[in-house]
Design a protein around this motif. Structure first.
Motif, PDB file in Angstrom:
ATOM      1  N   PHE A  13     -31.252  32.321  21.495  1.00  7.98           N
ATOM      2  CA  PHE A  13     -31.776  33.687  21.564  1.00  7.98           C
ATOM      3  C   PHE A  13     -32.536  33.944  20.275  1.00  7.98           C
ATOM      4  CE2 PHE A  13     -31.913  38.269  21.504  1.00  7.98           C
ATOM      5  CZ  PHE A  13     -32.007  38.616  22.843  1.00  7.98           C
ATOM      6  N   VAL A  14     -33.799  34.355  20.405  1.00 10.65           N
ATOM      7  CA  VAL A  14     -34.692  34.507  19.249  1.00 10.65           C
ATOM      8  C   VAL A  14     -35.052  35.969  19.030  1.00 10.65           C
ATOM      9  CG1 VAL A  14     -36.966  33.934  18.303  1.00 10.65           C
ATOM     10  CG2 VAL A  14     -35.636  32.187  19.511  1.00 10.65           C
ATOM     11  N   ILE A  15     -34.907  36.418  17.782  1.00  7.67           N
ATOM     12  CA  ILE A  15     -35.421  37.710  17.347  1.00  7.67           C
ATOM     13  C   ILE A  15     -36.636  37.439  16.464  1.00  7.67           C
ATOM     14  CG2 ILE A  15     -34.976  39.755  15.935  1.00  7.67           C
ATOM     15  CD1 ILE A  15     -33.488  39.879  18.477  1.00  7.67           C
ATOM     16  N   VAL A  16     -37.747  38.085  16.759  1.00  2.85           N
ATOM     17  CA  VAL A  16     -38.976  37.916  15.982  1.00  2.85           C
ATOM     18  C   VAL A  16     -39.125  39.114  15.054  1.00  2.85           C
ATOM     19  CG1 VAL A  16     -41.467  37.563  16.080  1.00  2.85           C
ATOM     20  CG2 VAL A  16     -40.008  36.679  17.919  1.00  2.85           C
ATOM     21  N   GLU A  17     -39.194  38.857  13.758  1.00  2.00           N
ATOM     22  CA  GLU A  17     -39.384  39.912  12.767  1.00  2.00           C
ATOM     23  C   GLU A  17     -40.800  39.777  12.215  1.00  2.00           C
ATOM     24  OE1 GLU A  17     -39.726  42.800  10.936  1.00  2.00           O
ATOM     25  OE2 GLU A  17     -37.665  42.789  11.733  1.00  2.00           O
ATOM     26  N   ASN A  18     -41.711  40.530  12.836  1.00  2.00           N
ATOM     27  CA  ASN A  18     -43.128  40.394  12.482  1.00  2.00           C
ATOM     28  C   ASN A  18     -43.420  40.811  11.054  1.00  2.00           C
ATOM     29  OD1 ASN A  18     -44.771  39.597  15.032  1.00  2.00           O
ATOM     30  ND2 ASN A  18     -43.331  41.135  15.787  1.00  2.00           N
ATOM     31  N   ASN A  19     -42.743  41.833  10.566  1.00  2.00           N
ATOM     32  CA  ASN A  19     -42.998  42.291   9.199  1.00  2.00           C
ATOM     33  C   ASN A  19     -42.628  41.234   8.167  1.00  2.00           C
ATOM     34  OD1 ASN A  19     -43.916  44.814  10.070  1.00  2.00           O
ATOM     35  ND2 ASN A  19     -41.866  45.713  10.019  1.00  2.00           N
ATOM     36  N   GLU A  20     -41.609  40.428   8.472  1.00  2.00           N
ATOM     37  CA  GLU A  20     -41.185  39.369   7.560  1.00  2.00           C
ATOM     38  C   GLU A  20     -41.880  38.040   7.861  1.00  2.00           C
ATOM     39  OE1 GLU A  20     -36.991  38.989   7.934  1.00  2.00           O
ATOM     40  OE2 GLU A  20     -36.542  41.004   7.201  1.00  2.00           O
ATOM     41  N   GLY A  21     -42.500  37.961   9.036  1.00  2.00           N
ATOM     42  CA  GLY A  21     -43.071  36.691   9.451  1.00  2.00           C
ATOM     43  C   GLY A  21     -42.004  35.638   9.695  1.00  2.00           C
ATOM     44  N   LYS A  22     -40.875  36.068  10.296  1.00  2.00           N
ATOM     45  CA  LYS A  22     -39.737  35.173  10.477  1.00  2.00           C
ATOM     46  C   LYS A  22     -39.198  35.219  11.907  1.00  2.00           C
ATOM     47  CE  LYS A  22     -37.890  35.491   5.744  1.00  2.00           C
ATOM     48  NZ  LYS A  22     -36.724  35.923   4.932  1.00  2.00           N
ATOM     49  N   TYR A  23     -38.564  34.119  12.276  1.00  2.00           N
ATOM     50  CA  TYR A  23     -37.781  34.040  13.499  1.00  2.00           C
ATOM     51  C   TYR A  23     -36.300  33.917  13.120  1.00  2.00           C
ATOM     52  CZ  TYR A  23     -42.233  32.541  15.627  1.00  2.00           C
ATOM     53  OH  TYR A  23     -43.539  32.455  16.049  1.00  2.00           O
ATOM     54  N   TYR A  24     -35.457  34.585  13.895  1.00  2.00           N
ATOM     55  CA  TYR A  24     -34.007  34.457  13.750  1.00  2.00           C
ATOM     56  C   TYR A  24     -33.478  33.838  15.041  1.00  2.00           C
ATOM     57  CZ  TYR A  24     -34.288  37.496   9.653  1.00  2.00           C
ATOM     58  OH  TYR A  24     -34.592  38.037   8.419  1.00  2.00           O
ATOM     59  N   LEU A  25     -32.843  32.683  14.910  1.00  2.00           N
ATOM     60  CA  LEU A  25     -32.345  31.939  16.073  1.00  2.00           C
ATOM     61  C   LEU A  25     -30.824  32.027  16.133  1.00  2.00           C
ATOM     62  CD1 LEU A  25     -32.657  29.889  18.434  1.00  2.00           C
ATOM     63  CD2 LEU A  25     -32.625  28.063  16.698  1.00  2.00           C
ATOM     64  N   PHE A  26     -30.333  32.678  17.185  1.00  2.00           N
ATOM     65  CA  PHE A  26     -28.902  32.773  17.456  1.00  2.00           C
ATOM     66  C   PHE A  26     -28.563  31.886  18.647  1.00  2.00           C
ATOM     67  CE2 PHE A  26     -30.105  36.750  15.445  1.00  2.00           C
ATOM     68  CZ  PHE A  26     -29.055  37.038  14.593  1.00  2.00           C
ATOM     69  N   GLY A  27     -27.266  31.649  18.842  1.00  2.00           N
ATOM     70  CA  GLY A  27     -26.822  30.911  20.012  1.00  2.00           C
ATOM     71  C   GLY A  27     -25.355  30.549  19.889  1.00  2.00           C
TER      72      GLY A  27
END
Length: 298
Positions: A13-27
């Motif tokens: 499950f991916v959260i995209v944080e556009n302001n940080e330019g980052k992806y957060y990958l959970f699972g």
């Protein structure tokens, strides 16, 4: 830094944080997801190939209501906080259920928010996902496991505005066998002739044209697969119409859709469906004719 091919993970499950330019990958990140529950980790990356971590997103206290089967965390920003929907097996009755956790930040740490699972206490339920209806009211869409009902179901239940509890009784949206692409589940312990059908990993998506779609997983004989259903009414209560063929059928599933930092729609799933070999993969998809098509080769 880890390559995505080196990260053992189920139910990505991916959260995209556009302001940080980052992806957060959970699972589901425990080495043995079928045994003792350690917690959930999160990985952080600037692309989908290289990841920093793992960082602990959730670790249970000794008084936590579960000690095995920590599965399928999904994270949503809602009313200024981050809420994790995750499945746990209860200590008191050994049944599976989806609970809600909360954090002030994406990466955690997450702490219990609901008083145990919010799915029915006498059901084996899993893979709860959040849906907001046209009035902004929250629902949990989840699976009623085939071990209870033989023909696994996808159900929905309204939640309180604070996401702490269910309101009323669940509504059955459909059973697994209603989709033309599914077959009875087969394994070393389960014969196809038993006619047991699996539902797994629902995920809701509203297209740019307003269609309400659901990704969900099941089996084609022994192979894990993921398909699409569309709500004819555009509402969570359906009725639900299934695609004739699965979106992905090569032993992969439990997916979700997100938009990448460069504005490309992506599907992430885990494949193969075998521990400890499971890995997250990322596939390009596109909206066409009110549904999704896979742009990458299967």
């Amino acid at each position: 830094m880890k390559a995505v091919t080196d990260i053992q993970i189920r139910d990505p499950f991916v959260i995209v944080e556009n302001n940080e330019g980052k992806y957060y990958l959970f699972g589901s990140t425990d080495e043995d997801v079928w045994g003792t529950g350690i917690g959930f980790d999160v990985y952080v990356g600037h692309d989908l190939e290289h990841w920093e971590g793992p960082y602990p997103a959730f670790r249970p206290e000794d008084s936590f209501y579960s000690d095995v089967n920590f599965w399928a965390p999904e994270v949503y920003e809602y009313k200024g906080k981050y809420y994790m929907f995750a499945t746990f097996r209860r200590k008191d009755n050994r049944r599976l259920g989806t609970a809600v956790l909360v954090s002030e930040t994406i990466a955690g740490p997450y702490r219990p928010h609901s008083e145990g699972p919010v799915t029915p206490g006498d059901w084996n339920s899993l893979d709860g996902t959040l849906h907001l209806d046209d009035d902004g009211m929250p629902w949990m869409v989840f699976c009623h496991e085939w071990k209870d009902v033989k023909d696994g179901e996808v159900c929905a239940v309204r939640l309180t505005a604070d996401l702490k509890a269910a309101i009323g009784e669940p509504v059955r949206l459909f059973s697994a066998s209603e989709a033309p692409w599914t077959t009875p589940y087969e394994s070393e312990k389960v014969r196809a002739s038993e006619n047991k059908y699996v539902t797994d990993g629902p995920f809701m998506y509203r297209t740019s044209g307003g269609e309400l779609l659901m990704l969900w997983a099941s089996y084609i004989h022994t192979s894990y697969a993921i398909g699409l259903a569309k709500s004819v009414s555009g509402q969570i209560t359906g009725p639900w119409q299934h695609e004739e063929v699965p979106l992905y059928k090569s032993d992969g599933g439990h997916g979700m859709i997100f938009k990448s930092l460069d504005d490309q729609l992506m599907l992430t799933i885990h494949t193969p469906n075998r521990t400890p070999e499971e890995r997250a993969i990322f596939l390009k998809v596109a909206e066409r004719g009110g549904t999704f098509v896979l742009l990458d080769s299967m």
